[in-house]
Design a protein around this motif. Sequence first.
Motif, PDB file in Angstrom:
ATOM      1  N   GLY A  93       1.271  -1.474   0.085  1.00 36.38           N
ATOM      2  CA  GLY A  93       0.213  -0.011  -0.305  1.00 36.38           C
ATOM      3  C   GLY A  93       0.997   1.312   0.349  1.00 36.38           C
ATOM      4  O   GLY A  93       1.796   0.354   0.015  1.00 36.38           O
ATOM      5  N   PHE A  94       0.141   2.156   0.075  1.00 39.14           N
ATOM      6  CA  PHE A  94       0.485   3.868  -0.186  1.00 39.14           C
ATOM      7  C   PHE A  94      -0.068   4.435   0.738  1.00 39.14           C
ATOM      8  O   PHE A  94      -1.088   4.634   1.503  1.00 39.14           O
ATOM      9  CB  PHE A  94       0.328   4.423  -1.344  1.00 39.14           C
ATOM     10  CG  PHE A  94       1.621   3.358  -2.099  1.00 39.14           C
ATOM     11  CD1 PHE A  94       2.047   3.625  -3.035  1.00 39.14           C
ATOM     12  CD2 PHE A  94       0.626   2.250  -3.192  1.00 39.14           C
ATOM     13  CE1 PHE A  94       3.016   3.300  -4.074  1.00 39.14           C
ATOM     14  CE2 PHE A  94       1.136   1.501  -4.141  1.00 39.14           C
ATOM     15  CZ  PHE A  94       2.363   2.810  -4.403  1.00 39.14           C
ATOM     16  N   THR A 100       4.512   7.819  -0.087  1.00 40.54           N
ATOM     17  CA  THR A 100       5.510   6.508   0.952  1.00 40.54           C
ATOM     18  C   THR A 100       4.897   5.371   0.372  1.00 40.54           C
ATOM     19  O   THR A 100       3.150   5.056   0.419  1.00 40.54           O
ATOM     20  CB  THR A 100       5.010   6.686   2.516  1.00 40.54           C
ATOM     21  OG1 THR A 100       5.859   7.883   2.616  1.00 40.54           O
ATOM     22  CG2 THR A 100       5.539   5.620   3.572  1.00 40.54           C
ATOM     23  N   ILE A 101       5.755   4.471   0.402  1.00 42.14           N
ATOM     24  CA  ILE A 101       5.892   2.757  -0.341  1.00 42.14           C
ATOM     25  C   ILE A 101       5.243   2.077   0.948  1.00 42.14           C
ATOM     26  O   ILE A 101       6.588   1.688   1.443  1.00 42.14           O
ATOM     27  CB  ILE A 101       5.577   2.212  -1.482  1.00 42.14           C
ATOM     28  CG1 ILE A 101       5.196   1.186  -2.376  1.00 42.14           C
ATOM     29  CG2 ILE A 101       7.437   2.723  -1.253  1.00 42.14           C
ATOM     30  CD1 ILE A 101       5.760   0.520  -3.013  1.00 42.14           C
ATOM     31  N   ILE A 123      10.373   6.177   1.216  1.00 43.15           N
ATOM     32  CA  ILE A 123       9.830   6.869   1.024  1.00 43.15           C
ATOM     33  C   ILE A 123      10.889   8.056  -0.066  1.00 43.15           C
ATOM     34  O   ILE A 123      11.378   7.520  -0.282  1.00 43.15           O
ATOM     35  CB  ILE A 123       9.681   7.958   2.608  1.00 43.15           C
ATOM     36  CG1 ILE A 123       9.342   8.061   3.524  1.00 43.15           C
ATOM     37  CG2 ILE A 123       9.945   9.901   2.047  1.00 43.15           C
ATOM     38  CD1 ILE A 123       9.706   8.771   4.552  1.00 43.15           C
ATOM     39  N   ARG A 124       9.756   8.590  -1.085  1.00 42.34           N
ATOM     40  CA  ARG A 124      10.329   9.231  -2.101  1.00 42.34           C
ATOM     41  C   ARG A 124      10.742   9.868  -1.817  1.00 42.34           C
ATOM     42  O   ARG A 124       9.764  10.893  -1.006  1.00 42.34           O
ATOM     43  CB  ARG A 124       9.150   8.992  -3.293  1.00 42.34           C
ATOM     44  CG  ARG A 124       9.081   9.796  -4.556  1.00 42.34           C
ATOM     45  CD  ARG A 124       8.562   9.904  -5.617  1.00 42.34           C
ATOM     46  NE  ARG A 124       7.579   8.974  -6.212  1.00 42.34           N
ATOM     47  CZ  ARG A 124       7.982   7.705  -7.125  1.00 42.34           C
ATOM     48  NH1 ARG A 124       9.238   7.781  -7.345  1.00 42.34           N
ATOM     49  NH2 ARG A 124       7.373   6.615  -6.856  1.00 42.34           N
ATOM     50  N   VAL A 305       3.836  10.784   7.047  1.00 45.75           N
ATOM     51  CA  VAL A 305       4.861  10.883   6.228  1.00 45.75           C
ATOM     52  C   VAL A 305       5.633  11.123   6.826  1.00 45.75           C
ATOM     53  O   VAL A 305       6.588  10.673   6.535  1.00 45.75           O
ATOM     54  CB  VAL A 305       5.023  11.240   5.118  1.00 45.75           C
ATOM     55  CG1 VAL A 305       5.988  11.281   4.134  1.00 45.75           C
ATOM     56  CG2 VAL A 305       3.760  11.113   4.406  1.00 45.75           C
ATOM     57  N   GLN A 306       5.536  12.243   7.794  1.00 44.96           N
ATOM     58  CA  GLN A 306       7.345  13.093   8.552  1.00 44.96           C
ATOM     59  C   GLN A 306       7.382  11.430   9.674  1.00 44.96           C
ATOM     60  O   GLN A 306       9.164  11.805   9.966  1.00 44.96           O
ATOM     61  CB  GLN A 306       6.601  14.096   9.112  1.00 44.96           C
ATOM     62  CG  GLN A 306       6.698  14.939   8.113  1.00 44.96           C
ATOM     63  CD  GLN A 306       7.934  15.383   6.663  1.00 44.96           C
ATOM     64  OE1 GLN A 306       8.511  14.905   6.849  1.00 44.96           O
ATOM     65  NE2 GLN A 306       7.332  14.773   5.449  1.00 44.96           N
ATOM     66  N   THR A 307       6.904  10.900  10.224  1.00 47.63           N
ATOM     67  CA  THR A 307       7.041   9.648  11.472  1.00 47.63           C
ATOM     68  C   THR A 307       7.994   9.365  10.710  1.00 47.63           C
ATOM     69  O   THR A 307       8.241   8.329   9.934  1.00 47.63           O
ATOM     70  CB  THR A 307       5.618   9.515  11.993  1.00 47.63           C
ATOM     71  OG1 THR A 307       4.860  10.152  12.630  1.00 47.63           O
ATOM     72  CG2 THR A 307       6.304   8.600  13.426  1.00 47.63           C
TER      73      THR A 307
END
Length: 516
Positions: A93-94, A100-101, A123-124, A305-307
Amino acid sequence: MRFYFLGLLIFCLSAGQAQDIFREVNSSYDEQLPVLSPDNKTLYFTRTRHPQNVGGVQDPGDIWYSELQEDGSWSAPANAVELNNRGYNGVIGFTVDSRTIYLLNHYNKDDSRAATQGVSRSIRRGNKWGNPENITIPYFLNRSENHGGYISVDGQVLLFSIEGYNTVGGEDIYVSFNEGNGKWSEPKNLGRTINTNAQEFTPYLSGDKQTLYFATNGHGGSGSSDIFMSTRLDDTWKNWSSPVPVPNINSQGRELGYRPYEGFALYTSTMNSDGYSDIRMYTDSPEQRIEPLVVDVPDSVLEEVQTTVEIDKNVIFGTVKSADNRTPIGNVTLRLTVGTQEQVVPVDAVTGTFSVPIIEEGSYLFSMDAPGFISNNETVLVEGDRNSSAIERQFLLQPITVGTTVQLPNVLFKRSSPDILSESYPELDRVVDFMRTNPSVQIRLEGHTDNTGVPKHNLRLSKARVESVEAYLVSKGINQKRITGKGYGGTKPIADNGNEETRRLNRRVEFTIVKE
């Protein structure tokens, strides 16, 4: 803001299947686990045993990707090299912003096969995925080579199919919850309504977290594996409605990896294929194509996402290998003793890898037995903060062949004496067990000292210690004719005698197999 979540698909009896849009994607190899990026523009899937996989034709599965074309078809796929190692790799998942993948498996810093399975994420950064980071899930265990998983779009609920500690059959479906700060809850089995004595795998959860889709060969159906669905009845995650087949999908082949999107669904099937799975699309639309989506991202997702993700730190993991050529040993019985508790540790039958959770500080005693090898014990000491780092160990077993020498580091004597200390008995008893299990084996005991002192005294002491060990073995019923012995004093050092730290390694007793 607008949100585009994965929606439930309502099927019509007149609906049909479309395969032509994937004519560049499906191949003579096995395609598995199709997953679309949130904008529907990139298709990720796993391809097995392909020569261009990181591990070549022996690689169990790499992640590949294909891009949506203007005519609705999909481009010839490419290997997503930065997301792959020599183990089985797949996308689960994303985050909704596609930055983030989430991935199946754990990763080493290089592309080698990781010692543990699990879940990771990348993380891209720009147009490239970063190095995958392993996620810690306490008491995660998968004895199976089959993989599958799904993470909710808000990143709070993680489903995976594994053969874990309390699996009732083959693979079962488990759930784990995001507890914040990179921590996840212990896996919870979804219960017997979902999981059977057969296999359940490739789970998917609807956007409202109420409907579960999964593949199974344990609930009946049309073929070797079919897609079923069930509704969650409460917040225990153990009470579900009786699973029913998803309409118009299942065949006499093997269906896996079902995921509904807006107006269509993706899955894989072996029906009317070359025997391996191909990616299929199901839709009730007369125009069988996938349209790109515009995705608006809420600030809460960006914050998530930043976690940072903690590297898996609360396990002891490693590999059991042959001491002569460092090849993995899969048919090994590995036992772990912590305090008064003993358990059998699963070991991968192919790679010889294992992983156990660290539950407390103290000594972790690993005992190893394998046909054709000499048993061995290794102690791993866990001290201080157990979350400070993962502990990796490589355990070596000596093959039973003429000329093999086995050191007995835990056979100890009183200072300058041939008297055996009592703490040596467990080590000597393992030699007794080895001799009993292999009644035709004959050994030569060898005693060694360091080079300090008078050489002739060292020679006499080493010989006397050998005789003490021989007497102990005979007292336990081993025929004396199977044992010879010799003392070498300090003439055969294995380490530098220049300082005490290495000099003590030369004070040893060992045995060499002289007849199999």
